[in-house]
Design a protein around this motif. Structure first.
Motif, mmCIF file in Angstrom:
data_model
loop_
_atom_site.group_PDB
_atom_site.id
_atom_site.type_symbol
_atom_site.label_atom_id
_atom_site.label_comp_id
_atom_site.label_asym_id
_atom_site.label_seq_id
_atom_site.Cartn_x
_atom_site.Cartn_y
_atom_site.Cartn_z
ATOM 1 N N HIS A 139 0.844 -1.200 0.000
ATOM 2 C CA HIS A 139 0.000 0.000 0.000
ATOM 3 C C HIS A 139 0.882 1.254 0.000
ATOM 4 O O HIS A 139 0.640 2.185 0.757
ATOM 5 C CB HIS A 139 -0.899 0.001 1.234
ATOM 6 N N VAL A 140 1.900 1.290 -0.845
ATOM 7 C CA VAL A 140 2.951 2.300 -0.704
ATOM 8 C C VAL A 140 2.432 3.728 -0.853
ATOM 9 O O VAL A 140 2.892 4.637 -0.126
ATOM 10 C CB VAL A 140 4.112 2.035 -1.690
ATOM 11 N N ASP A 141 1.497 3.986 -1.737
ATOM 12 C CA ASP A 141 1.003 5.360 -1.901
ATOM 13 C C ASP A 141 0.206 5.808 -0.674
ATOM 14 O O ASP A 141 0.331 6.958 -0.225
ATOM 15 C CB ASP A 141 0.144 5.465 -3.163
ATOM 16 N N PHE A 142 -0.581 4.896 -0.138
ATOM 17 C CA PHE A 142 -1.298 5.166 1.109
ATOM 18 C C PHE A 142 -0.304 5.360 2.246
ATOM 19 O O PHE A 142 -0.397 6.318 3.029
ATOM 20 C CB PHE A 142 -2.234 4.000 1.412
ATOM 21 N N LEU A 143 0.670 4.455 2.331
ATOM 22 C CA LEU A 143 1.691 4.519 3.374
ATOM 23 C C LEU A 143 2.449 5.839 3.323
ATOM 24 O O LEU A 143 2.691 6.471 4.364
ATOM 25 C CB LEU A 143 2.657 3.338 3.215
ATOM 26 N N LYS A 144 2.817 6.261 2.127
ATOM 27 C CA LYS A 144 3.550 7.517 1.973
ATOM 28 C C LYS A 144 2.772 8.685 2.547
ATOM 29 O O LYS A 144 3.320 9.536 3.277
ATOM 30 C CB LYS A 144 3.845 7.759 0.492
ATOM 31 N N LYS A 145 1.483 8.753 2.253
ATOM 32 C CA LYS A 145 0.648 9.855 2.745
ATOM 33 C C LYS A 145 0.549 9.857 4.270
ATOM 34 O O LYS A 145 0.629 10.917 4.909
ATOM 35 C CB LYS A 145 -0.748 9.748 2.142
ATOM 36 N N VAL A 146 0.397 8.671 4.861
ATOM 37 C CA VAL A 146 0.284 8.603 6.320
ATOM 38 C C VAL A 146 1.619 8.939 6.973
ATOM 39 O O VAL A 146 1.668 9.647 7.989
ATOM 40 C CB VAL A 146 -0.206 7.212 6.772
ATOM 41 N N LEU A 147 2.712 8.458 6.386
ATOM 42 C CA LEU A 147 4.039 8.799 6.910
ATOM 43 C C LEU A 147 4.266 10.311 6.865
ATOM 44 O O LEU A 147 4.812 10.897 7.806
ATOM 45 C CB LEU A 147 5.125 8.081 6.094
ATOM 46 N N GLU A 148 3.834 10.938 5.790
ATOM 47 C CA GLU A 148 3.975 12.398 5.677
ATOM 48 C C GLU A 148 3.159 13.099 6.766
ATOM 49 O O GLU A 148 3.628 14.073 7.371
ATOM 50 C CB GLU A 148 3.508 12.846 4.299
#
Length: 300
Positions: A139-148
């Motif tokens: 879920h890398v695109d989702f993960l990226k947003k949450v990490l940001e």
């Protein structure tokens, strides 16, 4: 709107990184490890747990099932997964909670709302949020947003990964992850294919690349008797890791705590007869890593 399916959001976790943490278990994994203790995280889609010991065979779930996927065979409740449309009614109307829906979809905003509920505990304990699974990089695109979102709020972030993902996925989150918990299961490629389901070349290459980027990395190595606890494998792992920038190696003794989940999902558990490695053997293995100059911990 980007979203992802979670298996569980575990609060007050102390084993998935420093301090008190919220661990987000994302659903979906490219591996099929024989010893996996979260088999409900392997499939990307929601699933149904069946607790046979709670079932009184009242038949209410069969009557409510929209897909006609349930029936009794030899006095055992069976489910045709091809017919199940995950309407959840079998779980909703079971008077004994014998059926449980596994998998909840979250948007980035919804997950951030859950994460920030415990910010005070992160601050007091130097903790934060850990993204685990399954494999969070699916879920890398989702993960990226949450990490940001976490970085904006100053929340410490950990990604627990099996390493089996395109390097481009790792590149999307570099700089947003404070610590990687990286699985290293089996060095021999053929054994890796047998017990894990995929080759290990990509996993080893990604680990080298993360190390070259000076990322903070803890290695997590499960220790399973008869599979990867022999001296030859331990020596090969030590030689490989000695050339990398690794902060710590966590040795995780095999356990059977997830075995019952396989029956609940109508899945086969393949490691019957395997026992937890002895404390003496775990100590011996840990000592080999220490002699090679590595910081090592049993468990965690």
């Amino acid at each position: 709107m980007i979203s992802a399916t979670t298996v569980n959001i575990q609060k007050f976790s102390v084993h998935d990184g420093p301090g008190i943490r919220t661990t987000v278990f994302l659903k979906g994994c490219p591996l099929e490890c024989w010893w996996c203790h979260n088999p409900e995280s392997q499939n990307l889609n929601p699933e149904i747990f069946y607790f046979e010991e709670r079932c009184t065979k009242c038949g209410k779930c069969i009557k409510r099932c929209e897909g006609k996927a349930l029936e009794f065979k030899d006095n055992y409740l069976t489910m045709n997964k091809g017919k199940c449309n995950l309407c959840e009614k079998c779980a909703d109307f079971c008077p004994n909670n014998a059926r449980e829906y596994v998998g909840r979809n979250f948007t980035v905003k919804e997950l951030m709302k859950e994460i920030i509920k415990d910010e005070a505990f992160y601050e007091e304990s130097n903790g934060g949020v850990t993204f685990s699974g399954g494999e969070p990089l699916i879920h890398v695109d989702f993960l990226k947003k949450v990490l940001e979102g976490c970085k904006i709020r100053g929340i410490h972030t950990v990604v627990d990964t099996c390493g089996y993902a395109a390097w481009e996925s790792f590149e999307k989150i570099l700089g947003k992850v404070d610590l990687f918990l990286y699985d290293l299961k089996i060095m021999n490629n053929e054994k890796h294919k047998k017990y894990v389901g995929v080759e290990n070349k990509l996993i080893l290459e990604n680990l080298k690349r993360l190390s070259a980027r000076s990322c903070n990395i803890f290695i997590r190595m499960p220790i399973i008797a008869g599979i990867n606890d022999d001296d030859a494998h331990i020596t090969e792992a030590i030689c490989y890791l000695s050339n990398l920038n690794i902060i710590q190696v966590n040795l995780l003794p095999y356990h059977k705590m997830g075995m019952d989940k396989y029956k609940r999902l109508n899945m086969e558990y393949k490691l019957l007869g395997i026992e937890k490695p002895s404390e003496d053997r775990m100590t011996e293995i840990a000592e080999k890593f220490r002699k090679a100059g590595m910081k090592v911990k049993i468990g965690g």
